[in-house]
Design a protein around this motif. Structure first.
Motif, mmCIF file in Angstrom:
data_model
loop_
_atom_site.group_PDB
_atom_site.id
_atom_site.type_symbol
_atom_site.label_atom_id
_atom_site.label_comp_id
_atom_site.label_asym_id
_atom_site.label_seq_id
_atom_site.Cartn_x
_atom_site.Cartn_y
_atom_site.Cartn_z
ATOM 1 N N PRO A 108 0.826 -1.215 0.000
ATOM 2 C CA PRO A 108 0.000 0.000 0.000
ATOM 3 C C PRO A 108 0.857 1.261 0.000
ATOM 4 N N ASP A 109 0.419 2.261 -0.748
ATOM 5 C CA ASP A 109 1.076 3.571 -0.804
ATOM 6 C C ASP A 109 2.575 3.486 -1.060
ATOM 7 N N LYS A 112 6.592 6.263 -5.594
ATOM 8 C CA LYS A 112 6.387 6.242 -7.044
ATOM 9 C C LYS A 112 7.725 6.325 -7.772
ATOM 10 N N ASP A 121 -2.696 -3.125 -4.283
ATOM 11 C CA ASP A 121 -2.480 -3.404 -2.866
ATOM 12 C C ASP A 121 -3.576 -4.269 -2.251
ATOM 13 N N ASP A 280 2.331 2.032 9.293
ATOM 14 C CA ASP A 280 2.597 3.461 9.440
ATOM 15 C C ASP A 280 3.699 3.703 10.483
#
Length: 316
Positions: A108-109, A112, A121, A280
């Protein structure tokens, strides 16, 4: 459900040589996707030069040998980066010099990078993404060996289809790969059966778990302990699942100690949870990953203490 891969096949067709990269400390999904794609390309595009790039391998299972190429080869290549959320973790930074870069990932995330990016994801493994891609290309050849490599990647990233991100699509892709006479039982034994030494080390892990507030548990392994058990740090961290079988633990972690390039002591760690988001936190400590499975690296002792405090608070 089929995934979408606009211009991926066309870009592959135009390339004269292709290099395939993945992350440091590779797991089964990184290696399975890397070698599965390499062999698929060799089978269907025998006129192209193809290389799997990286300096490390995994102790879990049997994998082909990595390729060695010079700088000029990479500069002239189409680079396909697999299963890597951030460029810093790619196991050969020469990927940046490639003529064209493609990113295929399920984190996820992710950061780039690359001209083309295929990020799904909601897939449990990068091997799942590639399996879908190959299944859509029925006009191209597939082999038992390629299917087995991708199947191994799905097995390791889902812990035999037990993780929370295993979906109907994951199972359907696994079924497609298994249809090529993949030896399912033999692959499970290869990946998950233990030697007697590993069995004993698993007991050592269980006996050295430190529990905080009933719902968070962790293990710290020193350089001396790793040497005593004749284990690499990555192999030792693969035993983190031994902690996760305890019903009371909502979050758990396993850290291994090593000497950094400058001689200082640092820690690398694997973090896991049943349902609590932890990636996170990993991103704040030189790492990242999935919501319930992440990694951190190069932590100082104070940073480990701080991360342990944050994880215990989240698990409470």
């Amino acid at each position: 459900m089929s995934l979408s891969f606009p211009n991926l096949l066309e870009t592959i067709q135009k390339a004269k040589c292709i290099t395939i990269f993945r992350h440091q400390h590779p797991d089964g999904d990184a290696l399975g996707s890397q070698f599965g794609l390499k062999q698929w390309l060799q089978l269907n595009f025998p006129d192209k030069e193809t290389a799997a790039i990286g300096m490390e391998t995994s102790d879990q299972g049997s994998w082909p040998v990595m390729d060695k190429v010079d700088d000029a080869f990479i500069r002239n290549s189409l680079a396909i980066v697999l299963d890597t959320a951030n460029a810093e973790r790619i196991d050969d930074q020469r990927f940046q010099t490639a003529d064209t870069i493609i990113q295929i990932d399920h984190h996820p995330d992710p950061e780039k990078f690359g001209t083309l990016r295929f990020i799904y994801d909601d897939c449990a493994a990068t091997c799942e993404i590639l399996g879908d891609f190959m299944q859509q290309l029925a006009q191209y050849q597939m082999s038992e060996e390629i299917a087995a490599l991708l199947y191994k990647g799905i097995l390791t990233d889902t812990l035999c289809y037990r993780t929370s991100n295993t979906t109907a699509h994951t199972l359907a892709t696994g079924a497609y790969l298994a249809s090529f006479a993949v030896p399912i039982a033999a692959l499970n034994r290869e990946l998950f059966d233990q030697s007697f030494a590993d069995f004993c080390f698993a007991g050592y892990i269980r006996n050295h778990v430190q529990v905080v507030c009933d719902h968070f548990a962790y293990v710290l392994l020193s350089i001396e302990e790793l040497e005593k058990w004749h284990l690499s740090a990555s192999k030792a961290r693969s035993f983190i699942d031994e902690i996760g079988h305890v019903r009371d633990f909502g979050v758990w972690a396993l850290f291994t100690q090593r000497k950094n390039e400058d001689g200082t002591i640092v820690y690398d760690g694997s973090l896991r949870s049943k349902s609590i988001t932890i990636n996170d936190l990993a991103a704040q400590f030189h790492g990242g990953g999935h919501p319930c499975a992440a990694g951190v690296s190069k932590l100082s002792s104070p940073e480990v203490d701080l991360l342990l405090k944050e994880l215990s608070e989240r698990a409470a």
